[in-house]
Write a protein that holds these residues in place. Structure first.
Motif, PDB file in Angstrom:
ATOM      1  N   UNK A 294       0.799  -1.222   0.000  1.00 47.79           N
ATOM      2  CA  UNK A 294       0.000   0.000   0.000  1.00 47.79           C
ATOM      3  C   UNK A 294       0.833   1.273   0.000  1.00 47.79           C
ATOM      4  N   UNK A 295       2.116   1.190  -0.324  1.00 47.72           N
ATOM      5  CA  UNK A 295       2.937   2.392  -0.375  1.00 47.72           C
ATOM      6  C   UNK A 295       3.749   2.394  -1.661  1.00 47.72           C
ATOM      7  N   UNK A 296       3.737   3.528  -2.338  1.00 49.19           N
ATOM      8  CA  UNK A 296       4.538   3.656  -3.557  1.00 49.19           C
ATOM      9  C   UNK A 296       6.022   3.611  -3.200  1.00 49.19           C
ATOM     10  N   UNK A 297       6.878   3.266  -4.164  1.00 46.00           N
ATOM     11  CA  UNK A 297       8.313   3.130  -3.877  1.00 46.00           C
ATOM     12  C   UNK A 297       9.080   4.449  -3.879  1.00 46.00           C
ATOM     13  N   UNK A 298       8.380   5.574  -3.856  1.00 40.33           N
ATOM     14  CA  UNK A 298       9.028   6.882  -3.845  1.00 40.33           C
ATOM     15  C   UNK A 298       8.226   7.808  -2.952  1.00 40.33           C
ATOM     16  N   UNK A 299       8.752   9.012  -2.682  1.00 41.47           N
ATOM     17  CA  UNK A 299       8.089   9.891  -1.713  1.00 41.47           C
ATOM     18  C   UNK A 299       7.742  11.273  -2.260  1.00 41.47           C
ATOM     19  N   UNK A 300       8.669  11.935  -2.946  1.00 42.79           N
ATOM     20  CA  UNK A 300       8.372  13.286  -3.399  1.00 42.79           C
ATOM     21  C   UNK A 300       9.204  13.647  -4.621  1.00 42.79           C
ATOM     22  N   UNK A 301       8.638  14.534  -5.434  1.00 42.48           N
ATOM     23  CA  UNK A 301       9.355  14.932  -6.627  1.00 42.48           C
ATOM     24  C   UNK A 301       8.653  16.051  -7.371  1.00 42.48           C
ATOM     25  N   UNK A 302       8.983  16.176  -8.640  1.00 44.18           N
ATOM     26  CA  UNK A 302       8.481  17.270  -9.470  1.00 44.18           C
ATOM     27  C   UNK A 302       8.022  16.730 -10.812  1.00 44.18           C
ATOM     28  N   UNK A 303       7.205  17.528 -11.489  1.00 37.56           N
ATOM     29  CA  UNK A 303       6.869  17.293 -12.894  1.00 37.56           C
ATOM     30  C   UNK A 303       7.836  18.107 -13.751  1.00 37.56           C
ATOM     31  N   UNK A 304       8.400  17.481 -14.774  1.00 41.28           N
ATOM     32  CA  UNK A 304       9.231  18.200 -15.745  1.00 41.28           C
ATOM     33  C   UNK A 304       8.365  18.487 -16.959  1.00 41.28           C
ATOM     34  N   UNK A 305       7.761  19.651 -16.963  1.00 37.28           N
ATOM     35  CA  UNK A 305       6.746  19.971 -17.967  1.00 37.28           C
ATOM     36  C   UNK A 305       7.363  20.657 -19.187  1.00 37.28           C
ATOM     37  N   UNK A 306       6.564  20.726 -20.250  1.00 34.48           N
ATOM     38  CA  UNK A 306       6.881  21.408 -21.522  1.00 34.48           C
ATOM     39  C   UNK A 306       8.186  20.929 -22.143  1.00 34.48           C
ATOM     40  N   UNK A 307       8.590  19.711 -21.850  1.00 33.99           N
ATOM     41  CA  UNK A 307       9.809  19.137 -22.428  1.00 33.99           C
ATOM     42  C   UNK A 307       9.424  18.110 -23.494  1.00 33.99           C
ATOM     43  N   UNK A 308       8.751  17.064 -23.051  1.00 39.40           N
ATOM     44  CA  UNK A 308       8.259  16.038 -23.979  1.00 39.40           C
ATOM     45  C   UNK A 308       6.804  16.293 -24.367  1.00 39.40           C
ATOM     46  N   UNK A 309       6.274  17.432 -23.980  1.00 35.29           N
ATOM     47  CA  UNK A 309       4.907  17.797 -24.373  1.00 35.29           C
ATOM     48  C   UNK A 309       4.948  18.546 -25.701  1.00 35.29           C
TER      49      UNK A 309
ATOM     50  N   UNK B  61      10.843  18.314 -29.890  1.00 36.96           N
ATOM     51  CA  UNK B  61      11.381  18.243 -28.533  1.00 36.96           C
ATOM     52  C   UNK B  61      12.738  18.941 -28.499  1.00 36.96           C
ATOM     53  N   UNK B  62      12.894  19.897 -27.602  1.00 38.90           N
ATOM     54  CA  UNK B  62      14.228  20.455 -27.404  1.00 38.90           C
ATOM     55  C   UNK B  62      14.902  19.622 -26.327  1.00 38.90           C
ATOM     56  N   UNK B  63      15.625  18.615 -26.759  1.00 40.85           N
ATOM     57  CA  UNK B  63      16.134  17.644 -25.798  1.00 40.85           C
ATOM     58  C   UNK B  63      17.135  18.269 -24.836  1.00 40.85           C
ATOM     59  N   UNK B  64      17.884  19.253 -25.280  1.00 39.26           N
ATOM     60  CA  UNK B  64      18.893  19.867 -24.414  1.00 39.26           C
ATOM     61  C   UNK B  64      18.312  20.846 -23.403  1.00 39.26           C
ATOM     62  N   UNK B  65      16.992  20.975 -23.370  1.00 35.53           N
ATOM     63  CA  UNK B  65      16.393  21.843 -22.352  1.00 35.53           C
ATOM     64  C   UNK B  65      16.785  21.374 -20.957  1.00 35.53           C
ATOM     65  N   UNK B  66      16.841  20.056 -20.749  1.00 39.22           N
ATOM     66  CA  UNK B  66      17.299  19.477 -19.492  1.00 39.22           C
ATOM     67  C   UNK B  66      18.422  18.493 -19.781  1.00 39.22           C
ATOM     68  N   UNK B  67      19.322  18.360 -18.836  1.00 42.56           N
ATOM     69  CA  UNK B  67      20.449  17.447 -18.955  1.00 42.56           C
ATOM     70  C   UNK B  67      20.533  16.591 -17.696  1.00 42.56           C
ATOM     71  N   UNK B  68      21.478  15.683 -17.691  1.00 37.19           N
ATOM     72  CA  UNK B  68      21.671  14.860 -16.500  1.00 37.19           C
ATOM     73  C   UNK B  68      21.990  15.735 -15.287  1.00 37.19           C
ATOM     74  N   UNK B  69      22.682  16.855 -15.521  1.00 35.75           N
ATOM     75  CA  UNK B  69      22.989  17.764 -14.416  1.00 35.75           C
ATOM     76  C   UNK B  69      21.718  18.300 -13.764  1.00 35.75           C
ATOM     77  N   UNK B  70      20.674  18.570 -14.556  1.00 35.90           N
ATOM     78  CA  UNK B  70      19.408  19.024 -13.983  1.00 35.90           C
ATOM     79  C   UNK B  70      18.794  17.943 -13.103  1.00 35.90           C
ATOM     80  N   UNK B  71      18.903  16.697 -13.529  1.00 36.86           N
ATOM     81  CA  UNK B  71      18.386  15.596 -12.718  1.00 36.86           C
ATOM     82  C   UNK B  71      19.177  15.478 -11.422  1.00 36.86           C
TER      83      UNK B  71
END
Length: 650
Positions: free
Chosen positions: A18-33, A40-50
């Protein structure tokens, strides 16, 4: 097909999960939308952003994807290889960093009801997606469809079951995120059937009270753009009047009821609907979206709302992903460039219980080296701001690139439409422009006699300024449009003033400012490019590195007999420059930007012996209030000189 059984028979069997395997985070919007993988501007986010997102304490990213547009469409809906190439990199980053990623099928139009016949499309899309990711780690989750609406609960519940079954024919391991109709409302959770699958996470979205969280939103019906200043919690003394444009609408009714709906107790009671569902079914529940739109809301009230919602979700063991990371509901200061090291909304992060990275004051300095604007991908610190209209703009054309593996293909473009590269933050190119740097690119065209403009556009700094253009018209005198690649090189110093458009045309006045360049554009200025093709590659500013010494230092010369103080520092609303004179002297006081541009003269006159104070309220010579940042105070007399660094904060 799995059977649908009463939920109360399943509680015991699924309660251990009854518990998801994660707790908190964010939506990365307007990237793959995007409307296609090639938008898609793939370089909008990089591994450094993650890495940065993880450093704030997040362990999950929800990735909204316009998923159906990422496929071949009817009849087979085969995922595009370029899309999978991009998405595989995202999954790789998440797995390396131990961040969960929810692949959210965000294919929906808020103005169009969910089609009851969407089931076969979802089955085809998700079967293939699951086949592709079935052997990846448990960090990958699938979300069937974001916010189905205008569809009966029973119909949607049955469709969702068919998609679950289709995924399980190829992938029995990964979590699947499911939600109710009614825009993933908490009110519709209980209408869902009890799916006999122990690796489901049930999602709901939370935006209550709606007139608070969406004040200023243009996409609502009716538009809430006129609505501003709604407080949270309700406070009769701060409650705005109903805008005339919204009288007689449901918004007026909501404002009349706000004394009871705009309270913490009411917010908690609505979240309790999801909590009760979670407890009764014994299933994991996720709040996949929640947030407050920035433009018209008070930041303190916004922060308080997040604090109350987040704490209550966590108290009830409900993980969450806030909408969004950057953008209108994001984690950055209003009106900022959304730079991680400079612009995070610290009080908001604290309200979300996130780790707050150290924040610095951003100082714009002149670039000393050239840089790529496009080189297979859009360059770092640049955002795609193109407006291709009904034409075709493909940033990843793989047919015969001049350099690397990709090039830009541009065709069937309406007049005045453009490929636009927005610099974030704005760039100071003054040193490059004065040191023989060149703008260069490769281009190929197929129709003789046509032309387009290239241009840099500077930053509008105030009501009396305009976004001035500096550029060149590119025609057959630069290259024959013979379907062959040609390299064009133009010194920055040879670009020509092109005027400005600012709700009307303004002819050139020689005011283009290389110290504050907002964007670069390739524009169909002279004609529509109907049935005309252009290709571009390796777009850049080039030249030798320019030596540059940072001028920002504190200097005192001959100050022993000249007592001078600048305070408070940092300043908010105003700063005082106080000084004492032994004799009558001419005193000059000026304010400079961090790069040495004079922006305000405060004094240039004779002062009598004694104590004096000059106040500066943070504006320039035109009366425009300047943004937060580093400024230089220079005080000088005939034989004394003082420079002080001054930090201006919001």
């Amino acid at each position: 097909m799995r059977s649908i059984v009463p939920w109360f028979l399943l509680v015991a069997s699924v309660s251990l999960h009854a518990q998801a395997p994660f707790s908190k985070g964010v939506n990365l919007t307007t990237w793959f939308q995007a409307s296609s993988p090639r938008q898609i501007q793939f370089t909008k986010y990089t591994k450094e952003d993650f890495e940065r997102i993880k450093s704030m304490g997040c362990d999950v990213i929800r990735l909204p994807i316009n998923l159906h547009a990422m496929t071949s469409g009817e009849p087979d809906y085969i995922p595009d290889p370029l899309f999978l190439e991009f998405l595989d990199d995202v999954v790789n980053w998440c797995e390396e960093l131990h961040i969960h990623v929810i692949l959210d099928n965000h294919t929906f139009d808020p103005a169009v009801n969910t089609d009851p016949a969407i089931g076969p499309v979802l089955v085809k899309v998700w079967t293939q997606m699951a086949e592709h990711y079935k052997d990846r780690s448990d960090y990958v989750c699938y979300e069937i469809l974001n916010e189905p609406h205008g569809i009966a609960d029973a119909v949607w519940g049955s469709i969702q079951q068919s998609v679950i079954d289709a995924i399980r024919t190829v992938d029995s391991e990964h979590y699947i995120v499911v939600g109710g109709a009614g825009w993933n409302s908490y009110n519709n959770l209980d209408e869902l059937p009890a799916y006999s699958d122990d690796k489901l996470i049930y999602t709901f979205h939370f935006y209550d009270p709606f007139i608070f969280t969406h004040q200023g939103a243009s996409w609502t019906d009716p538009s809430m753009v006129p609505l501003s200043g709604v407080p949270f919690p309700y406070n009769s003394s701060n409650m705005p009047a109903v805008p005339n444009a919204l009288k007689g609408t449901w918004i007026e009714g909501a404002m009349n009821n706000y004394a009871s709906d705009g309270t913490v107790a009411k917010v908690k009671s609505l979240i309790d609907i999801a909590v009760n569902f979670k407890n009764q079914r014994g299933v994991p529940v996720l709040c996949g979206e929640f947030g407050v739109y920035i433009p018209n809301s008070n930041n303190s009230d916004r922060v308080f709302w997040y604090d109350q919602v987040r704490k209550y979700l966590e108290e009830k063991n409900i993980p969450w992903t806030t909408w969004d990371y950057q953008g209108g509901f994001g984690l950055f200061e209003k009106g900022s460039d959304e730079l991680f090291d400079y612009d995070l909304n610290v009080s908001l992060l604290e309200s979300l219980g996130m780790n707050v990275p150290p924040q610095q004051t951003y100082v714009k300095k002149p670039r000393t080296t050239g840089f790529a604007i496009y080189d297979d991908y859009i360059g770092a610190g640049i955002v795609d701001a193109s407006f291709p209209g009904d034409g075709t703009l493909d940033f990843y054309n793989e047919n015969y690139p001049q350099e690397g593996t990709k090039n830009i293909h541009w065709t069937d473009v309406t007049q005045y439409n453009a490929i636009a590269f927005d610099f974030k933050p704005d760039l100071d190119l003054s040193l490059l422009a004065s040191h023989d740097h060149v703008f260069e690119f490769w281009v190929k065209g197929n129709v003789p006699g046509v032309m387009f403009d290239i241009r840099f556009i500077d930053t509008k700094t105030g009501a009396t300024d305009h976004p001035w253009r500096l550029g060149k018209t590119i025609d057959n005198t630069f290259a024959p449009w013979d379907d062959v690649w040609h390299k064009i090189t133009i010194p920055l110093s040879a670009l020509e003033e092109k005027g400005a458009y600012d709700n009307g045309w303004f002819p050139p006045e020689g005011k283009f400012d290389w110290k504050s360049v907002d964007r670069f554009e390739i524009v169909a200025e002279h004609q529509a490019l109907t049935n005309i093709d252009f290709w571009f590659d390796d777009i850049r500013v080039s030249g030798e590195e320019v030596p540059y010494e940072d001028p920002v230092t504190d200097v005192d010369e001959g100050m022993n007999s000249f007592n001078c103080q600048v305070y408070p520092n940092p300043m908010k609303e105003s700063v005082a420059i106080q000084f004492s004179l032994m004799n009558r002297e001419e005193v000059h006081i000026d304010i400079y930007s961090a790069t040495g541009q004079k922006i305000r003269t405060l004094a240039g006159e004779f002062f009598s012996p004694g104590d004096h104070a000059i106040s500066w309220n943070g504006d320039d010579n035109c009366g425009t209030n300047l943004s937060a940042g580093l400024y230089i105070v220079q005080v000088r007399t005939s034989d004394k000189f003082l420079v002080r660094k001054l930090f201006k904060v919001l």
